[in-house]
Every structure is written in C-alpha cells, then in structure tokens.
Motif scaffolding. Sequence first.
Motif, PDB file in Angstrom:
ATOM      1  N   ASP A  22     -10.071   2.978   0.821  1.00  0.00           N
ATOM      2  CA  ASP A  22      -9.173   2.587   1.905  1.00  0.00           C
ATOM      3  C   ASP A  22      -8.770   1.116   1.869  1.00  0.00           C
ATOM      4  O   ASP A  22      -7.911   0.703   2.648  1.00  0.00           O
ATOM      5  N   ARG A  23      -9.377   0.311   0.983  1.00  0.00           N
ATOM      6  CA  ARG A  23      -9.086  -1.118   0.993  1.00  0.00           C
ATOM      7  C   ARG A  23      -7.590  -1.381   0.848  1.00  0.00           C
ATOM      8  O   ARG A  23      -7.003  -2.159   1.586  1.00  0.00           O
ATOM      9  N   VAL A  24      -6.955  -0.744  -0.113  1.00  0.00           N
ATOM     10  CA  VAL A  24      -5.496  -0.823  -0.270  1.00  0.00           C
ATOM     11  C   VAL A  24      -4.999   0.596  -0.492  1.00  0.00           C
ATOM     12  O   VAL A  24      -5.413   1.256  -1.448  1.00  0.00           O
ATOM     13  N   ARG A  25      -4.123   1.031   0.398  1.00  0.00           N
ATOM     14  CA  ARG A  25      -3.705   2.431   0.384  1.00  0.00           C
ATOM     15  C   ARG A  25      -2.207   2.527   0.666  1.00  0.00           C
ATOM     16  O   ARG A  25      -1.602   1.606   1.211  1.00  0.00           O
ATOM     17  N   ALA A  26      -1.615   3.635   0.285  1.00  0.00           N
ATOM     18  CA  ALA A  26      -0.194   3.862   0.534  1.00  0.00           C
ATOM     19  C   ALA A  26       0.019   4.358   1.961  1.00  0.00           C
ATOM     20  O   ALA A  26      -0.674   5.269   2.423  1.00  0.00           O
ATOM     21  N   GLY A  27       0.973   3.737   2.631  1.00  0.00           N
ATOM     22  CA  GLY A  27       1.351   4.174   3.967  1.00  0.00           C
ATOM     23  C   GLY A  27       2.665   4.937   3.942  1.00  0.00           C
ATOM     24  O   GLY A  27       2.912   5.744   3.044  1.00  0.00           O
ATOM     25  N   GLN A  28       3.517   4.637   4.871  1.00  0.00           N
ATOM     26  CA  GLN A  28       4.771   5.360   5.049  1.00  0.00           C
ATOM     27  C   GLN A  28       5.675   5.226   3.830  1.00  0.00           C
ATOM     28  O   GLN A  28       5.887   4.136   3.307  1.00  0.00           O
ATOM     29  N   ARG A  29       6.213   6.366   3.366  1.00  0.00           N
ATOM     30  CA  ARG A  29       7.220   6.318   2.306  1.00  0.00           C
ATOM     31  C   ARG A  29       8.519   5.794   2.899  1.00  0.00           C
ATOM     32  O   ARG A  29       8.898   6.149   4.020  1.00  0.00           O
ATOM     33  N   LEU A  30       9.211   4.946   2.138  1.00  0.00           N
ATOM     34  CA  LEU A  30      10.368   4.232   2.670  1.00  0.00           C
ATOM     35  C   LEU A  30      11.611   4.545   1.838  1.00  0.00           C
ATOM     36  O   LEU A  30      12.077   3.745   1.037  1.00  0.00           O
ATOM     37  N   VAL A  31      12.141   5.744   2.054  1.00  0.00           N
ATOM     38  CA  VAL A  31      13.364   6.189   1.382  1.00  0.00           C
ATOM     39  C   VAL A  31      14.385   6.544   2.455  1.00  0.00           C
ATOM     40  O   VAL A  31      14.121   7.393   3.300  1.00  0.00           O
ATOM     41  N   PRO A  32      15.548   5.901   2.432  1.00  0.00           N
ATOM     42  CA  PRO A  32      16.551   6.204   3.452  1.00  0.00           C
ATOM     43  C   PRO A  32      17.199   7.564   3.216  1.00  0.00           C
ATOM     44  O   PRO A  32      17.072   8.157   2.141  1.00  0.00           O
ATOM     45  N   GLU A  33      17.906   8.050   4.231  1.00  0.00           N
ATOM     46  CA  GLU A  33      18.636   9.311   4.058  1.00  0.00           C
ATOM     47  C   GLU A  33      19.677   9.184   2.961  1.00  0.00           C
ATOM     48  O   GLU A  33      19.935  10.137   2.212  1.00  0.00           O
ATOM     49  N   SER A  34      20.296   8.030   2.872  1.00  0.00           N
ATOM     50  CA  SER A  34      21.166   7.727   1.735  1.00  0.00           C
ATOM     51  C   SER A  34      21.062   6.240   1.470  1.00  0.00           C
ATOM     52  O   SER A  34      20.811   5.443   2.373  1.00  0.00           O
ATOM     53  N   TRP A  35      21.254   5.872   0.220  1.00  0.00           N
ATOM     54  CA  TRP A  35      21.194   4.476  -0.161  1.00  0.00           C
ATOM     55  C   TRP A  35      22.529   3.802   0.151  1.00  0.00           C
ATOM     56  O   TRP A  35      23.512   4.476   0.460  1.00  0.00           O
ATOM     57  N   ASP A 163      -2.843  -6.136 -12.599  1.00  0.00           N
ATOM     58  CA  ASP A 163      -4.175  -6.302 -12.023  1.00  0.00           C
ATOM     59  C   ASP A 163      -4.049  -6.500 -10.509  1.00  0.00           C
ATOM     60  O   ASP A 163      -3.186  -7.252 -10.054  1.00  0.00           O
ATOM     61  N   PHE A 164      -4.912  -5.878  -9.764  1.00  0.00           N
ATOM     62  CA  PHE A 164      -4.887  -6.006  -8.306  1.00  0.00           C
ATOM     63  C   PHE A 164      -6.329  -6.129  -7.844  1.00  0.00           C
ATOM     64  O   PHE A 164      -7.078  -5.163  -7.808  1.00  0.00           O
ATOM     65  N   SER A 165      -6.727  -7.356  -7.505  1.00  0.00           N
ATOM     66  CA  SER A 165      -8.115  -7.607  -7.141  1.00  0.00           C
ATOM     67  C   SER A 165      -8.372  -7.207  -5.693  1.00  0.00           C
ATOM     68  O   SER A 165      -7.467  -6.799  -4.963  1.00  0.00           O
ATOM     69  N   ASP A 166      -9.618  -7.362  -5.266  1.00  0.00           N
ATOM     70  CA  ASP A 166      -9.962  -7.088  -3.876  1.00  0.00           C
ATOM     71  C   ASP A 166      -9.276  -8.054  -2.917  1.00  0.00           C
ATOM     72  O   ASP A 166      -9.221  -7.796  -1.712  1.00  0.00           O
ATOM     73  N   HIS A 167      -8.760  -9.176  -3.448  1.00  0.00           N
ATOM     74  CA  HIS A 167      -8.161 -10.202  -2.594  1.00  0.00           C
ATOM     75  C   HIS A 167      -6.639 -10.254  -2.691  1.00  0.00           C
ATOM     76  O   HIS A 167      -6.008 -10.971  -1.911  1.00  0.00           O
ATOM     77  N   THR A 168      -6.052  -9.535  -3.639  1.00  0.00           N
ATOM     78  CA  THR A 168      -4.628  -9.719  -3.931  1.00  0.00           C
ATOM     79  C   THR A 168      -3.740  -9.442  -2.725  1.00  0.00           C
ATOM     80  O   THR A 168      -2.831 -10.236  -2.421  1.00  0.00           O
ATOM     81  N   LEU A 169      -3.963  -8.353  -2.028  1.00  0.00           N
ATOM     82  CA  LEU A 169      -3.093  -8.013  -0.897  1.00  0.00           C
ATOM     83  C   LEU A 169      -3.182  -9.077   0.193  1.00  0.00           C
ATOM     84  O   LEU A 169      -2.154  -9.499   0.756  1.00  0.00           O
ATOM     85  N   GLU A 170      -4.381  -9.534   0.481  1.00  0.00           N
ATOM     86  CA  GLU A 170      -4.562 -10.585   1.480  1.00  0.00           C
ATOM     87  C   GLU A 170      -3.827 -11.862   1.061  1.00  0.00           C
ATOM     88  O   GLU A 170      -3.193 -12.537   1.892  1.00  0.00           O
ATOM     89  N   ILE A 171      -3.882 -12.200  -0.221  1.00  0.00           N
ATOM     90  CA  ILE A 171      -3.213 -13.405  -0.726  1.00  0.00           C
ATOM     91  C   ILE A 171      -1.700 -13.251  -0.636  1.00  0.00           C
ATOM     92  O   ILE A 171      -0.987 -14.190  -0.256  1.00  0.00           O
TER      93      ILE A 171
END
Length: 303
Positions: A22-35, A163-171
């Motif tokens: 759960d440290r870094v996880r995918a949330g809401q998919r972000l695709v519009p009805e049309s681009w 590479d994605f460390s335990d700190h990357t998202l916070e940084i």
Amino acid sequence: MTEQGAPEPWQWDEPTWRGHVDRVRAGQRLVPESWPGGARVAVALSFDSDHETIPLRDGETRPGKLAQGEYGSRVAAPKILALLAEYGVPASFFMPAVSALLHPDEVESYVAGGHELAVHGWIHERNMLLSRNDELDLTGRAIETLERLSGVRPVGIRTPSWDFSDHTLEIIAQLGLRYDSSLMADDDPYELLADGRRTGIVELPVEWIRDDAPYLMMERYGGLRPYTPPRRLFEIWRDEFDAAHREGGLFQLTLHPHIIGHRSRLVVLRDLLTHISAHSDVWFATHAEIAALAAAQLEETRP
C-alpha cells in the motif's frame, strides 16, 4: 529468519505485507470521455536523453562508452527533432541534469521545438541505493539546473532506470512536481496513492514493452545483446497503439536518442509516426499536457 534476525517474507504478518503493497498504489484512472479536439486516443512520445550519464554513473570514464552517449546528443537528437518537426509532433524529453550541463544547446533546441523538458535525475543515479536526503538533494538540484538552462521549471519526473524508492513519492510531492512517469500499474493515467491517501500526483505509466532499450541494448563484455530486429518493434508498438485507439486510452512510448537514433532504427519511428498520423482522431501531446488534463479531472472529483 535472515542472518540479521529479520523475518523472511513468508514470515511477515498481514499488516507488514499489506504495508509494503500500500505504500505507493494506483488510485483513480484518469481517462476522459474524449481527448481534446474530440480525439479518440492520446499519444505521448518521450525520449530519455541519458547520453554520457549512464557510464559516468557507474564510474566508467574511458572514451568508448562516453562516445556512445555523445552520439545520442551529437547525431541522434538533431535527427529526432527534425523528424518530430516533420510530423508536427510534440514530445517530452526526460534529461539528467549532467546531460543538460554537457549539452546546453540541446536543451535550447528542445524548448525551441515546442517540446517539454522534464526531470530524469542528476547523473542517472539509482534512487533505490540512495538515502532519502541524497535523493532529495539530487532531485532538487536537477530541477533547478533544468529550469536555469531552459527558462522553464519542470513539472514532471521520470526516475532514472524507473527506480522508485520508499521516499520517491514523498520527494516528488515535496518538490512540487505534478506528475511521475516511472511506474506500471495501468495502461492509462492514474492518481498515485500514498498509504491509501490521495496525493493529487498523476502517474503516466511506462512499460518495458513500450521502451526501445530492452530490445536493442548492447553490452560488449556482458551477455546483453540486441535480440529483436528493429523493424519488429514497429509491429509491437503499432499493435500497442491500435489497442489504445480501440479503447480510447493513452499510447505512451519511451525511447532513447543513443538507442533509437541510428539510421536503421529511426526508420521504425518514422513508420510508427506515419501509421499513427494516418488516423484523424489522435491527440499528440506532451506528458505535461496529459498530466494537466488528468489533474483537472482529479479536481472535479475532490470532495
């Protein structure tokens, strides 16, 4: 138990393994009805302008490998820029700060061509081997360097080697970057979650399938050899684009000037651009433009 006395993974209790997941996880998919413009598919081309930084990162200072990186800037990047201009396609260039310092004229050519310049570390360092403070320092200095050389502050990052460390998202959040393009939890853009919490940071996912390096890299003294004829890549990437077009999603591609930029390989990129451009319902955009559209969707869903 390990030699240090820490539990083996098979001995972890549920809170432990769930915490890692759960440290870094995918949330809401972000695709519009049309681009934008009524397009059915978005196309985001990107180039990792690593040049000399990979051998330098590894302490390799002899001319051989440095020359291979120099080719990426000296020969390949101008050809790539000319090809993009011919098709009227914007792209995102993820550039280590040391590459930018070595090739400031290249930075200017990206900006002059209407392309995005984004963060790709300081010297293509391996984030997962760094302390938090070192990773923060190098990323911050990279942002400042690209802003100084280009006149535009970067809004996105692709971590070196993904590479994605335990700190990357916070940084990333601390430094005010708006999107990342290093993870692989979807085909389409999504919001990054940190320990289940929304971050507002957009992920534009990559994949080794949509990267030239796994197919075409060469290591003289190792077992790494190109195993795919370049023209086969057109078939793979064409199929990836066609599927994204059917689904109304995103086609994202990661290339490297020193890899794709050779004569027999640029043919593949030209053929791919010809195939994509034959469709009238395509939105070619930078990663920053797609991330901004995705962020606007996030704002609409905030409580």
